[in-house]
Design a protein around this motif. Structure first.
Motif, PDB file in Angstrom:
ATOM      1  N   ASP A  78       0.958  -1.291  -0.040  1.00 46.50           N
ATOM      2  CA  ASP A  78      -0.367  -0.118  -0.279  1.00 46.50           C
ATOM      3  C   ASP A  78       0.871   0.903  -0.016  1.00 46.50           C
ATOM      4  O   ASP A  78       1.671   1.822   0.945  1.00 46.50           O
ATOM      5  CB  ASP A  78      -0.377  -0.041   1.574  1.00 46.50           C
ATOM      6  N   ARG A  85       3.686   7.142  -0.508  1.00 51.53           N
ATOM      7  CA  ARG A  85       4.390   7.858  -1.202  1.00 51.53           C
ATOM      8  C   ARG A  85       5.176   8.652   0.326  1.00 51.53           C
ATOM      9  O   ARG A  85       5.012   8.784   1.245  1.00 51.53           O
ATOM     10  CB  ARG A  85       4.039   9.169  -1.329  1.00 51.53           C
ATOM     11  N   ASN A 127       3.658  21.629  -0.421  1.00 52.30           N
ATOM     12  CA  ASN A 127       2.357  22.096  -1.027  1.00 52.30           C
ATOM     13  C   ASN A 127       1.429  20.606  -0.174  1.00 52.30           C
ATOM     14  O   ASN A 127       1.693  19.977  -0.224  1.00 52.30           O
ATOM     15  CB  ASN A 127       2.537  21.126  -1.934  1.00 52.30           C
ATOM     16  N   ILE A 128       0.546  21.477   0.504  1.00 47.98           N
ATOM     17  CA  ILE A 128      -1.203  20.427   1.579  1.00 47.98           C
ATOM     18  C   ILE A 128      -1.632  20.030   0.425  1.00 47.98           C
ATOM     19  O   ILE A 128      -2.067  20.420   0.060  1.00 47.98           O
ATOM     20  CB  ILE A 128      -1.718  21.986   1.968  1.00 47.98           C
ATOM     21  N   VAL A 129      -1.626  18.633   1.156  1.00 50.71           N
ATOM     22  CA  VAL A 129      -2.166  18.424  -0.064  1.00 50.71           C
ATOM     23  C   VAL A 129      -3.742  17.614   1.152  1.00 50.71           C
ATOM     24  O   VAL A 129      -4.433  16.777  -0.022  1.00 50.71           O
ATOM     25  CB  VAL A 129      -1.042  16.731  -0.948  1.00 50.71           C
ATOM     26  N   GLU A 130      -3.813  17.343   2.169  1.00 54.29           N
ATOM     27  CA  GLU A 130      -5.424  16.689   2.547  1.00 54.29           C
ATOM     28  C   GLU A 130      -4.669  18.131   3.889  1.00 54.29           C
ATOM     29  O   GLU A 130      -4.057  18.226   4.735  1.00 54.29           O
ATOM     30  CB  GLU A 130      -4.942  15.743   2.824  1.00 54.29           C
ATOM     31  N   SER A 131      -6.306  18.593   4.409  1.00 61.30           N
ATOM     32  CA  SER A 131      -6.161  19.488   5.300  1.00 61.30           C
ATOM     33  C   SER A 131      -7.711  19.393   5.709  1.00 61.30           C
ATOM     34  O   SER A 131      -9.334  18.769   5.497  1.00 61.30           O
ATOM     35  CB  SER A 131      -6.183  20.867   5.058  1.00 61.30           C
ATOM     36  N   HIS A 162       3.104  17.585   0.942  1.00 62.10           N
ATOM     37  CA  HIS A 162       4.438  16.952   0.318  1.00 62.10           C
ATOM     38  C   HIS A 162       5.288  17.984   0.129  1.00 62.10           C
ATOM     39  O   HIS A 162       5.327  19.222  -0.262  1.00 62.10           O
ATOM     40  CB  HIS A 162       3.676  16.897  -1.346  1.00 62.10           C
ATOM     41  N   ARG A 201       0.381  -7.229   5.917  1.00 64.83           N
ATOM     42  CA  ARG A 201      -0.115  -6.906   4.642  1.00 64.83           C
ATOM     43  C   ARG A 201      -0.023  -5.367   4.621  1.00 64.83           C
ATOM     44  O   ARG A 201      -0.415  -5.267   2.721  1.00 64.83           O
ATOM     45  CB  ARG A 201      -1.963  -6.800   4.816  1.00 64.83           C
ATOM     46  N   GLU A 247      -1.170  -2.891   5.839  1.00 68.03           N
ATOM     47  CA  GLU A 247      -2.749  -2.052   6.145  1.00 68.03           C
ATOM     48  C   GLU A 247      -2.298  -1.132   6.906  1.00 68.03           C
ATOM     49  O   GLU A 247      -3.018  -0.324   7.279  1.00 68.03           O
ATOM     50  CB  GLU A 247      -3.873  -2.956   6.826  1.00 68.03           C
ATOM     51  N   GLN A 263     -10.871  19.746   2.492  1.00 71.91           N
ATOM     52  CA  GLN A 263     -10.215  20.115   1.894  1.00 71.91           C
ATOM     53  C   GLN A 263     -10.095  19.179   1.222  1.00 71.91           C
ATOM     54  O   GLN A 263      -9.621  17.635   1.975  1.00 71.91           O
ATOM     55  CB  GLN A 263      -8.962  20.668   2.244  1.00 71.91           C
ATOM     56  N   THR A 281      -7.841  16.896  -2.291  1.00 72.49           N
ATOM     57  CA  THR A 281      -6.895  16.917  -3.247  1.00 72.49           C
ATOM     58  C   THR A 281      -7.020  15.405  -3.814  1.00 72.49           C
ATOM     59  O   THR A 281      -6.769  14.485  -3.268  1.00 72.49           O
ATOM     60  CB  THR A 281      -5.602  16.701  -2.691  1.00 72.49           C
ATOM     61  N   ARG A 303      -8.347  -1.910  -0.028  1.00 73.06           N
ATOM     62  CA  ARG A 303      -8.307  -2.348   1.148  1.00 73.06           C
ATOM     63  C   ARG A 303      -9.672  -2.067   2.105  1.00 73.06           C
ATOM     64  O   ARG A 303     -10.734  -3.412   3.012  1.00 73.06           O
ATOM     65  CB  ARG A 303      -7.539  -1.120   2.298  1.00 73.06           C
TER      66      ARG A 303
END
Lengths: 313, 313, 313, 313
Positions: free
Chosen positions: A25, A28, A58-62, A81, A140, A142, B64, B66, C280
Motif C-alpha cells: 500500500d 509516497r 504543498n498541502i495535500v490534505e487538510s 508534500h 499485509r 494495511e 479540503q 486533493t 482495503r
C-alpha cells in the motif's frame, strides 16, 4: 539473558516481516503530517498554511474542527508534500516552535514524516482474534506500524506470534507479582515504542504504569459503552433481549473503561444467537473496531482533548 | 391568471411555514461559506486562508480534498465567521475574484451567507414518501431550504402539499404535450429557484430542460446503482435473491441515471420480504438518502467534478 | 507420488488443527438437521413434525418459508435433538423417503448429523485475505468445517497455508494447460469434499468442471452485484463517486457472477479514500461476506431454488 | 360532552383515513396468526401443525425458537391460510384450548385474524417526529393499525393530528393533577385499544396506570440502552466522544427504561456534529426504531418472556 537481549537476538535472527511491505500500500515518500491544537482564534489556519508554503511544502490534505465558532477549541491535521522532507524536518520543527507555538498558544502539536511507521507493542492474554488481526494487517501493509513486541501473561499464543517473526515475551502476572511484572514490562516498553495496544489484555494496568509507559495506550472494550455494568455483560445483554452487540476502542486511562473513545461499532444479533454466537459476533466487531482505531491513531487522525476525541477519519 | 400570479397569490394568502423555523436548529448569523475548485498547486490554502483573515473573517470549519498530491484536482470548503457579513459580502466577492480566481486558475467557486436558505422547487408524481419527508424536515428546520413550489404531473398530492402552506401546481404531461409542459415548467422555475428536487418524478426530463432550468437538479433513484437493468428491478432483484436494497441520490444529467452520485445507502432484506415489503423498505431508504443529499447540497458540502463528487459530510 | 498420496502423507505427518476445536464453540452431539423443499401444500409441516416426533426427535429450531401462500414453493429447515442419533440416521433416512418424499413430491431434502463438519477444499490465487480468514475461523472453531486442501495456481501462499496444518497444492494454469489442470483438480476434489470455496481464485472454472466436481462451489465477488461492468471496477466506481463498496458471495454457475446470491454487504467510503483504500475496505467486506456464506452453507441454512436462495440466518 | 363522546363525534364527522388503505399493501384475507409459548417438550410442533391441518388450515409461515434444546422455553409463530377464517375463528379458539393448552402447559398464546388491524392509541408531548411517522405510515398502509386516538399533555400538535382525521385530546398534566389526569386517560383507553404507543411522551406513567390500561405499552427511548445515566445524555455522550447515537424501543414497565427491548438501532456521528445535529440524527433513528417495533408488535412478531423478547422479524 535479559528480556531486552532476547528481543535483540530474536530480531537479529529473523527480521520482522510485520512492517509495511514495500509496494503493498505504497506510502509516497516526502509526505509529512502536522497536527495542531489550541484555542480557536483568527488567523491560525492562514498562519499554519503560510508556514508550510514558506517551507516549500504543498498541502495535500487538510482537516480542521472547531468545538465552537466563538471561544472554541481548534484542531488541525494537515498532510503535505515536501521534496527531501527527511533533511528538513528538524529545521521545520524548530521554526514551527519559534513562529507559531507561542504566538497562538498551541497546546499540542506534532510534525512527522508520514513514511516512518509507528513502533507498536501489543499486550494480550489468551484471546487471539484482535492480536492476529493486527499482525495480519501489519504484514499485509494495511497498518503503518512496526510491531516489535508482544507481551502476554499467558504462554498460549507464543508460536502463533513468532510465526509472524515478532518476539513474544511471556510474563505471568499474579496479584502478588503484579508490581514486579509491571516494572519488567516498563523496562521493555519505555522509550522503545510509540504505542501500546491492549488486544484483549485481561489485567488491569495500574495508574503508575500508564503514567510511566511514555506513550499512548489503546484498549478494546468488548462492549458498546456504557455497558451493562458488572460481571457477565453478554449474559446480562441476552437477558434484556438486546438487538445489537458492540465494541469500543479507547485510550486507556486511570479510570477503567472511561478513557476517550476513538471508535465504536455494533452488529445486529437475533434471538437465535446463543451466548457463544454473541461472543463470536462480538469478536468480529472487536477486531474491526480495534484495527480502525490503531490505523487512525497511527495516521495521526485522532486528536485528544480532555476525555473526548476528534477523529479525522 | 398565470401560474406565477397563482403562486404569488398563494404566498400572500398563506405565508409558507416551510422555512427554517426560528430557533429550531439555530443558524448563527454572520456565518459565511466559501467553496473553491482548481488544479492543485502550492500556496492555495495559505492564500485563501490569508484572504479570509484579511477580510476580518475567522475560519470555523475547513474541509479540503486533493485527488492526487501531484497534479491533482483541489477542493476546498470553508465556513467562516465575519461580524456584519451581509454588508461585506459584495466586497469580498469582488476582491476574491481579483485576488485569487485568476492567479490560481480557480474553475468553480462560491461565496455565500450561510443563513440564507436555498430556494427549492420539488417535482413529484404520485409517490408521496420522498416529498413528505422533505416538506416535514423543512418545517422542522432540519433543512436550510425555502420550499416555494411543488409541481406534479398528477393531482393526487395537492391537498397534502397545501397543508404545508406550499403552492402545488398540477401540470399533466403526455407524450404529445411534453415539450409544451416543460416550457411551462421552465417558466415557473427559471430564475426563481436555486435547486430543483425530483422526489420520485416519473417523467424523463429532456436535455433542453436540464440545460435551461438554470440550477442543479437532484434525482433519487430507487435502486443501488448500477441497478438491475430494464423493467421490474425489484422483481429482478428478488429473483436473484439479493440481500440488500438500495437507493442513490445523484445530480440529473442528460444520461438518465448516470449523473454524479451524491449519496447512497442500503437496507438488509430477507427472503421473507415479498415484493411489497421490498418496496416499503426501499421507500425508507429513498427518503433518507434524498434528504441527506438535499441537506448536504444546501450546506454547500457537495462539490462536483466531472461525473464524480466530493462530499464533505 | 500422486497428489492424493501427497495429501495423505501430509495428513499423517501433521494432523490438521483446522477442525472445530473441542470445546471452542461446543456442538452438542445428537443434534440432527433436516431440510425439505417442495411445492407448498397443506399438511407438510404437520407431517414432517410428526415424522420427527415418531422417531424420538425433539425439534429445537425450525425455519420455514413459502414464496406464496397459494401455489408457492415451500422451504423447511429443522434442527432436532435425538439421543443416539448416529445409530438411527440410516433408518430415519430410509423412512423419510418412504413416508414423505413421494407423498409430498419433495424435490430437495437432506438429513444430517449436525456434529459432522463439512469437508471443504479452498481454491485461491494470490490474495490471502479471504483464505486466511477461513483458515483462522476454522481453527478457532467458528466454522463447522474440516478444511482438507488448498489448491492454488500460484505458489505464494504455500507456507502460510501449511502453518495451519493444511495441505497446499500448487497447480499452475495457463490458457493451454487449463483443461489438463482442471482434470488434475477434479482428481483431487471429486468425492473427497462437500464444498469447494473460491477464495479469490482468479481463474474462470469451466462449465464441465462445475458439472463434474460433485459438490457446491461458493465464490466471492469483489463487488456489490450487479457491478460496474468491464475492467477496473474500483476505478469505474471511483469515477462515478460511489459512496458504498460491496461484496457478494454466491454459488458458482456456468454464467459467470450470475449464480444465486448467498450474502452481500457494503461498507461506506469517502472521497478521501483512494483506490488503495477502496481495495482495503473492499477486502474487509469480502472476507466477512465469504465467511458468513460458508458458515450458513455449512449449517444447512442456505436453500437454493432456481437462481435464488432462501437463507435462514 | 365526555371525551368518549367527543371521539365518537369526531369519528362520525371524518372517517379516519389512518387505516390500512385498500390495495396499498394488500393483506390477503383468510390469513390467521397463531403464537404459542410454553416449556419446550417433544411433540409440540407436530401437535400444533396437526391441529391447524385438522382445521383446514395451510401453514404459510412458521417461526420457532427455543432458548435451550434441553429444558428451554419454546416460542412459536405460525401464519396460516384458512378459507372462511372469520367464521371458524371461535371454534378454532375453543378447540385449541381443549386440545393443546393444558396438555402442553401453554403459558401464552394468541389466535387472530391477520386482516384485523390493531386498535392503537398514541401518547405524545411536543416532539412530532415519532408521531408523524406513525400517522404517515399508517395512512400509507405500511402499518396494520387503526390509530383511533392521540392524547397529549400539550396542545401543540392538535391540528397536525386532526389533518390525518385522527382525534386529538389535550390533557395537561401537572404534578398535582397527575392522578386525575391518568384516571381520565384510562377512561379513554381501557377496553378501546390493543396497544398504546408512547411517541416521545415525556411524562412518567405510574405503575397503576400500566397495570390498569389493559394492553401493552410501547415506549421509544432516545438512546442506545444502557444509556449515559442522568441528565443531558447527548451532552454527556458528546463529552465522551461517542461515535454512534442510538435509540431503543421497549415495552414500558414499572421500572423506567428497563422493560424488554423490541428493537434498537444506531447511526454513526462525527466530531463535526454539534448537539443539534446529534439530536436530529437521533430523531431519525428514533422514528425508524419505533415504527419497526410497532409493525412487528402488530404483526404478532414479538413474543415476550420475562424481561426479554423473541422477535421473529
Amino acid at each position: 539473558m535479559s528480556d531486552r537481549t532476547l528481543i535483540d537476538a530474536e530480531k537479529r535472527r529473523q527480521p520482522s516481516p510485520v512492517r509495511p511491505r514495500q509496494g503493498a500500500d505504497p506510502v509516497r515518500s516526502d509526505l509529512g503530517r502536522l497536527t495542531v491544537q489550541c484555542a480557536d482564534r483568527p488567523g491560525i489556519v492562514a498562519a499554519v498554511s503560510q508556514f508550510l508554503t514558506d517551507h516549500g511544502a504543498n498541502i495535500v490534505e487538510s482537516d480542521q474542527a472547531t468545538t465552537d465558532p466563538v471561544d472554541g477549541q481548534f484542531f488541525l491535521r494537515m498532510t503535505f508534500h515536501r521534496p527531501g522532507l527527511q533533511a528538513h524536518l528538524d529545521d521545520m520543527t524548530k521554526n514551527f516552535t519559534k513562529a507559531l507555538v507561542e504566538k497562538f498558544e498551541v497546546t499540542e502539536w506534532s510534525l512527522r514524516d508520514a513514511s516512518t511507521p509507528k513502533r507498536v507493542a501489543i499486550m494480550v492474554s489468551k484471546y487471539d482474534h484482535c492480536l492476529l488481526d493486527l499482525l495480519w494487517r501489519a504484514r499485509r501493509g494495511e497498518l503503518p506500524v512496526d510491531i516489535g513486541l508482544v507481551i502476554s501473561n499467558h504462554a498460549d499464543l507464543a508460536s502463533e506470534v513468532r510465526t509472524f517473526g515478532v518476539p513474544f515475551v511471556h510474563m505471568p502476572v499474579t496479584r502478588d507479582t503484579k508490581p514486579e511484572a509491571e516494572a519488567r514490562q516498563l523496562q521493555l516498553l519505555q522509550g522503545n515504542f510509540d504505542l501500546v495496544v491492549l488486544a484483549r489484555y485481561m489485567q488491569i494496568l495500574s495508574a503508575d504504569f500508564l503514567a510511566s509507559v511514555g506513550c499512548p495506550v489503546i484498549n478494546i472494550h468488548h462492549s458498546f459503552l456504557p455497558p451493562f455494568a458488572g460481571a457477565g455483560p453478554y449474559e446480562r445483554a441476552k437477558e434484556r433481549g438486546v438487538k445489537l452487540i458492540g465494541a469500543t476502542a479507547h485510550y486507556a486511562t486511570e479510570d477503567l473503561d472511561e478513557g476517550p473513545i476513538i471508535e465504536q461499532d455494533v452488529v445486529r444479533v437475533r434471538h437465535s444467537d446463543n451466548i457463544a454466537a454473541l461472543k463470536r459476533r462480538g469478536a468480529d466487531v472487536e477486531r474491526l473496531v480495534l484495527s480502525r482505531a490503531v490505523l487512525w491513531h497511527c495516521e495521526d487522525r485522532v486528536l485528544r482533548q480532555g476525555n473526548s476525541t476528534v477523529v479525522f477519519s
